[in-house]
Scaffold this motif. Sequence first.
Motif, mmCIF file in Angstrom:
data_model
loop_
_atom_site.group_PDB
_atom_site.id
_atom_site.type_symbol
_atom_site.label_atom_id
_atom_site.label_comp_id
_atom_site.label_asym_id
_atom_site.label_seq_id
_atom_site.Cartn_x
_atom_site.Cartn_y
_atom_site.Cartn_z
ATOM 1 N N GLN A 1 8.692 -14.516 0.518
ATOM 2 C CA GLN A 1 8.073 -13.214 0.167
ATOM 3 C C GLN A 1 7.039 -13.226 -0.980
ATOM 4 O OE1 GLN A 1 10.006 -12.875 3.206
ATOM 5 N NE2 GLN A 1 9.418 -10.591 2.684
ATOM 6 N N TYR A 2 6.658 -14.263 -1.329
ATOM 7 C CA TYR A 2 5.592 -14.361 -2.432
ATOM 8 C C TYR A 2 4.255 -13.387 -1.965
ATOM 9 C CZ TYR A 2 1.620 -15.948 -4.876
ATOM 10 O OH TYR A 2 0.310 -15.967 -5.739
ATOM 11 N N GLU A 3 3.835 -13.789 -0.771
ATOM 12 C CA GLU A 3 2.587 -12.991 -0.567
ATOM 13 C C GLU A 3 2.922 -11.530 -0.476
ATOM 14 O OE1 GLU A 3 0.778 -15.050 2.895
ATOM 15 O OE2 GLU A 3 0.483 -16.865 1.683
ATOM 16 N N GLU A 4 4.079 -11.203 0.250
ATOM 17 C CA GLU A 4 4.234 -9.648 0.405
ATOM 18 C C GLU A 4 4.411 -9.356 -0.782
ATOM 19 O OE1 GLU A 4 5.820 -12.204 1.757
ATOM 20 O OE2 GLU A 4 5.386 -12.162 4.169
ATOM 21 N N ALA A 5 5.175 -9.796 -1.946
ATOM 22 C CA ALA A 5 5.127 -9.332 -3.273
ATOM 23 C C ALA A 5 3.907 -8.928 -3.873
ATOM 24 C CB ALA A 5 6.143 -10.268 -3.947
ATOM 25 N N LEU A 6 3.141 -9.935 -3.540
ATOM 26 C CA LEU A 6 1.817 -10.010 -4.271
ATOM 27 C C LEU A 6 0.948 -8.558 -3.636
ATOM 28 C CD1 LEU A 6 0.150 -11.670 -6.499
ATOM 29 C CD2 LEU A 6 -0.929 -12.818 -4.628
ATOM 30 N N ARG A 7 1.242 -8.633 -2.250
ATOM 31 C CA ARG A 7 0.369 -7.341 -1.730
ATOM 32 C C ARG A 7 0.980 -5.967 -2.395
ATOM 33 N NH1 ARG A 7 -0.287 -10.770 2.760
ATOM 34 N NH2 ARG A 7 1.821 -10.504 3.506
ATOM 35 N N ALA A 8 2.372 -5.889 -2.205
ATOM 36 C CA ALA A 8 3.041 -4.827 -2.714
ATOM 37 C C ALA A 8 2.405 -4.634 -4.405
ATOM 38 C CB ALA A 8 4.739 -5.001 -2.867
ATOM 39 N N LEU A 9 2.450 -5.732 -5.302
ATOM 40 C CA LEU A 9 1.957 -5.502 -6.702
ATOM 41 C C LEU A 9 0.367 -4.857 -6.658
ATOM 42 C CD1 LEU A 9 1.786 -6.186 -9.639
ATOM 43 C CD2 LEU A 9 0.977 -8.292 -9.024
ATOM 44 N N TYR A 10 -0.382 -5.393 -5.843
ATOM 45 C CA TYR A 10 -1.622 -4.754 -5.539
ATOM 46 C C TYR A 10 -1.803 -3.517 -5.138
ATOM 47 C CZ TYR A 10 -3.903 -8.711 -7.809
ATOM 48 O OH TYR A 10 -4.607 -9.581 -8.857
ATOM 49 N N ALA A 11 -0.860 -3.039 -4.261
ATOM 50 C CA ALA A 11 -0.773 -1.781 -3.789
ATOM 51 C C ALA A 11 -0.125 -0.709 -4.480
ATOM 52 C CB ALA A 11 -0.171 -1.947 -2.282
ATOM 53 N N SER A 12 0.326 -1.281 -5.510
ATOM 54 C CA SER A 12 1.105 -0.374 -6.725
ATOM 55 C C SER A 12 2.354 0.034 -6.096
ATOM 56 C CB SER A 12 0.300 0.441 -7.226
ATOM 57 O OG SER A 12 -0.653 -0.328 -8.174
ATOM 58 N N ASN A 13 3.055 -0.686 -5.075
ATOM 59 C CA ASN A 13 4.227 -0.145 -4.542
ATOM 60 C C ASN A 13 5.508 -0.909 -4.974
ATOM 61 O OD1 ASN A 13 6.270 0.468 -2.851
ATOM 62 N ND2 ASN A 13 5.107 0.482 -1.111
ATOM 63 N N GLU A 14 6.109 -0.168 -6.108
ATOM 64 C CA GLU A 14 7.248 -0.803 -6.968
ATOM 65 C C GLU A 14 8.311 -0.651 -5.919
ATOM 66 O OE1 GLU A 14 9.791 -0.084 -10.958
ATOM 67 O OE2 GLU A 14 8.257 1.276 -10.313
ATOM 68 N N ASP A 15 8.673 0.129 -5.153
ATOM 69 C CA ASP A 15 9.971 -0.091 -4.295
ATOM 70 C C ASP A 15 9.725 -1.562 -3.300
ATOM 71 O OD1 ASP A 15 10.905 2.045 -5.276
ATOM 72 O OD2 ASP A 15 10.241 3.330 -3.824
ATOM 73 N N SER A 16 8.406 -1.576 -2.689
ATOM 74 C CA SER A 16 8.374 -2.867 -1.838
ATOM 75 C C SER A 16 8.243 -4.272 -2.890
ATOM 76 C CB SER A 16 6.891 -2.611 -1.184
ATOM 77 O OG SER A 16 6.620 -3.810 -0.098
ATOM 78 N N PHE A 17 7.662 -3.908 -3.721
ATOM 79 C CA PHE A 17 7.831 -5.265 -4.717
ATOM 80 C C PHE A 17 9.047 -5.690 -5.260
ATOM 81 C CE2 PHE A 17 7.346 -7.102 -9.088
ATOM 82 C CZ PHE A 17 6.501 -8.275 -8.805
ATOM 83 N N THR A 18 9.974 -4.573 -5.480
ATOM 84 C CA THR A 18 11.306 -4.991 -5.819
ATOM 85 C C THR A 18 11.974 -5.423 -4.567
ATOM 86 O OG1 THR A 18 11.452 -3.033 -7.363
ATOM 87 C CG2 THR A 18 13.397 -3.736 -6.708
ATOM 88 N N ASN A 19 11.807 -4.812 -3.643
ATOM 89 C CA ASN A 19 12.556 -5.164 -2.241
ATOM 90 C C ASN A 19 11.902 -6.735 -1.753
ATOM 91 O OD1 ASN A 19 14.187 -5.078 0.264
ATOM 92 N ND2 ASN A 19 12.099 -4.876 1.473
ATOM 93 N N GLN A 20 10.706 -7.028 -1.985
ATOM 94 C CA GLN A 20 10.230 -8.577 -1.710
ATOM 95 C C GLN A 20 10.682 -9.631 -2.560
ATOM 96 O OE1 GLN A 20 8.767 -8.832 1.165
ATOM 97 N NE2 GLN A 20 8.562 -6.582 1.512
#
Length: 191
Positions: free
Chosen positions: A140-159
């Motif tokens: 989930q590294y790439e997904e977490a990175l996308r969530a980080l740049y989208a400023s989506n904390e919930d998705s980042f936490t989930n990833q």
Amino acid sequence: MSEPTYTALVDDHLLFHGTLPALLHSLKAHEDHHASMPVIFEDHTGLHIDFDLRGTLDEVLSRYTPTPESTERPKASASTREITLLPRHWSWLDEHGSASATLRRLVDTARLSNIEKQTATRATEAARHFITAMAGNRPQYEEALRALYASNEDSFTNQTRTWPKAIRDTALRLATPAFTFHAQNHAQKPA
């Protein structure tokens, strides 16, 4: 500006998080009792950093801690400059009280907004540097990175939920100023 902080991890576990003098104490104590080397990150940038721990604790501290600076406060002074505005600008300023005070408030508001935006950008980059170094090969590294740049904390936490706790918690701590900034700005925008 607050004193810089550092994070040290050993085998995906948090060894230390805090200021430089305390970090150096912790690193020397760890070095004296363990063979494993910590991975150290500067929190402001998220970049990996190394310290030369040779010698005594006092020698290490003197190598990396700055000498105390003067505690004398700088003198505050105002300078007078001429500015040119159109009549409608002067009229608007006159409606809002003192032109000087209004201009100072406008400049301070713009400066704070810019500082907050720069802080959010720096936080995003610090988190990116950290997770690339510590989780670049994790699920989930790439997904977490996308969530980080989208400023989506919930998705980042989930990833990042399957990552080791110290890595997950540090990444979230570094990214939180960016998530907070974007959440506040999104809430302020009219629907």
